[in-house]
Structures are given as C-alpha cells and as structure tokens.
Design a protein around this motif. Sequence first.
Motif, PDB file in Angstrom:
ATOM      1  N   THR A  20      45.448  26.797 -26.935  1.00  0.00           N
ATOM      2  CA  THR A  20      44.840  25.688 -26.678  1.00  0.00           C
ATOM      3  C   THR A  20      45.100  24.234 -27.184  1.00  0.00           C
ATOM      4  O   THR A  20      45.756  24.321 -28.185  1.00  0.00           O
ATOM      5  N   TYR A  21      44.854  23.457 -26.446  1.00  0.00           N
ATOM      6  CA  TYR A  21      45.063  21.836 -27.046  1.00  0.00           C
ATOM      7  C   TYR A  21      43.709  21.173 -27.024  1.00  0.00           C
ATOM      8  O   TYR A  21      42.808  21.339 -26.100  1.00  0.00           O
ATOM      9  N   SER A  22      43.650  20.233 -27.827  1.00  0.00           N
ATOM     10  CA  SER A  22      42.662  19.187 -27.862  1.00  0.00           C
ATOM     11  C   SER A  22      43.257  17.822 -27.641  1.00  0.00           C
ATOM     12  O   SER A  22      44.540  17.704 -27.626  1.00  0.00           O
ATOM     13  N   PRO A  52      47.722  20.952 -30.431  1.00  0.00           N
ATOM     14  CA  PRO A  52      47.561  22.290 -30.418  1.00  0.00           C
ATOM     15  C   PRO A  52      46.261  22.484 -31.431  1.00  0.00           C
ATOM     16  O   PRO A  52      46.228  22.066 -32.541  1.00  0.00           O
ATOM     17  N   SER A  53      45.457  23.308 -30.832  1.00  0.00           N
ATOM     18  CA  SER A  53      44.243  23.669 -31.618  1.00  0.00           C
ATOM     19  C   SER A  53      43.696  24.800 -31.604  1.00  0.00           C
ATOM     20  O   SER A  53      42.740  25.423 -32.693  1.00  0.00           O
ATOM     21  N   TYR A  99      50.241  16.411 -22.554  1.00  0.00           N
ATOM     22  CA  TYR A  99      50.424  16.700 -23.942  1.00  0.00           C
ATOM     23  C   TYR A  99      48.994  16.749 -24.455  1.00  0.00           C
ATOM     24  O   TYR A  99      48.170  16.324 -23.944  1.00  0.00           O
ATOM     25  N   GLY A 100      49.125  17.443 -25.699  1.00  0.00           N
ATOM     26  CA  GLY A 100      47.986  17.246 -26.370  1.00  0.00           C
ATOM     27  C   GLY A 100      48.206  17.985 -27.845  1.00  0.00           C
ATOM     28  O   GLY A 100      49.422  18.124 -28.305  1.00  0.00           O
ATOM     29  N   GLU A 156      44.050  16.422 -24.825  1.00  0.00           N
ATOM     30  CA  GLU A 156      45.021  16.312 -23.788  1.00  0.00           C
ATOM     31  C   GLU A 156      45.015  15.194 -23.232  1.00  0.00           C
ATOM     32  O   GLU A 156      43.901  14.538 -22.876  1.00  0.00           O
TER      33      GLU A 156
END
Length: 178
Positions: free
Chosen positions: A56-58, A47-48, A44-45, A60
Amino acid sequence: GRESLSFNVPRGMRVIALAVNDVTGVGGELRRGNFVDVLGVFEYGVPSGSQGGEITYSQERTEAITVAQNVQIMSVGMDVNATPVPAPQAEEGTPMPNAAPAPPAGAITNVCLLVTPEQVQQLVLAQQIGTMTLSLRSSLDSAQAELPRLDENTFLRIPLPMKPRSGPSWREMRGGSR
C-alpha cells in the motif's frame, strides 16, 4: 533485398522502438518521417505497508511528463522502407480524395524513433515504469515547448489541503485568545 534501418541512422544517434497501439500511436496515423513528442504517465507514492500481500502507498500521485520532443519516426511497425498501404477506397472502388494511406487497424504495434543516446536511456526507463503516448507534431513546427510536470491536482485545479502546524499557534503562545 531490404534496406537496413542502420544505414539511415546518423552518427551519434540511435533508434529505439516504442510499443504503441491505436490510442498511444495517434490512431494509426503515424508515418516514417513524421515528428512526434513522447509523453509518459507515471504513478508513484511512498510505500506505507502491506495489505493482502499487496504493497500500500501513501502520498500517491500520477504525473504526465513530456519525455522527448520533436523526435523523428524512422519506421512504423515492420515497415522500414515505408512501403505504402493501398489508399482507402470510397464506394465502387474509387479512391477517396486526399486520403493518406493508412495501415490496417491494429497493425501498428511499435514505432522506431531517432534519438540521442541519453534519450535512449530515458525512454527505456520511462517505458518500463510508465505508460507512453505519442503526440503527432505539425510538419511546420519544430519549436520546443517548456512544459511543467502535470499532476492530477494541478490539472483538475484541486487545492491541496493545508498542513497542520507542528507547533503551538501564536494564540497559545500568548496565553489566550483574541
């Protein structure tokens, strides 16, 4: 003439099937009546943004969580009655000593587990959002283990970077350096 699995489900309990393969199903060593722990790995992360049509995710993370412990196997594959598979043979057709019957490789695709209604919800959700793995328990061990969530930083003993201060340091507040 086949016995229905529902006749073996105690009141207040449910049976749920989990998808397994040779790795997530303990190498095909699962049998009706065994007890297992169910573990899930979840990613999980935050959403960015989006890049190339992909989100894309930050921040994570990947975590392993024990979803259920000491869960009884009601059936393996389509084998509700646990019909034994012929024992592996040594050379010249003689049975191997102490060899447990094993299904053919790749034959097990699901395992039916006896769980509470609450565990049904947890396992259904976990199976949709993560990767599930079974861990075979000793037939002499029914103890519940207190296990924390395990993430990659904790597992690999990676120190997390320090967060920068949001305000001025004490040196800046005093008007100079020491």
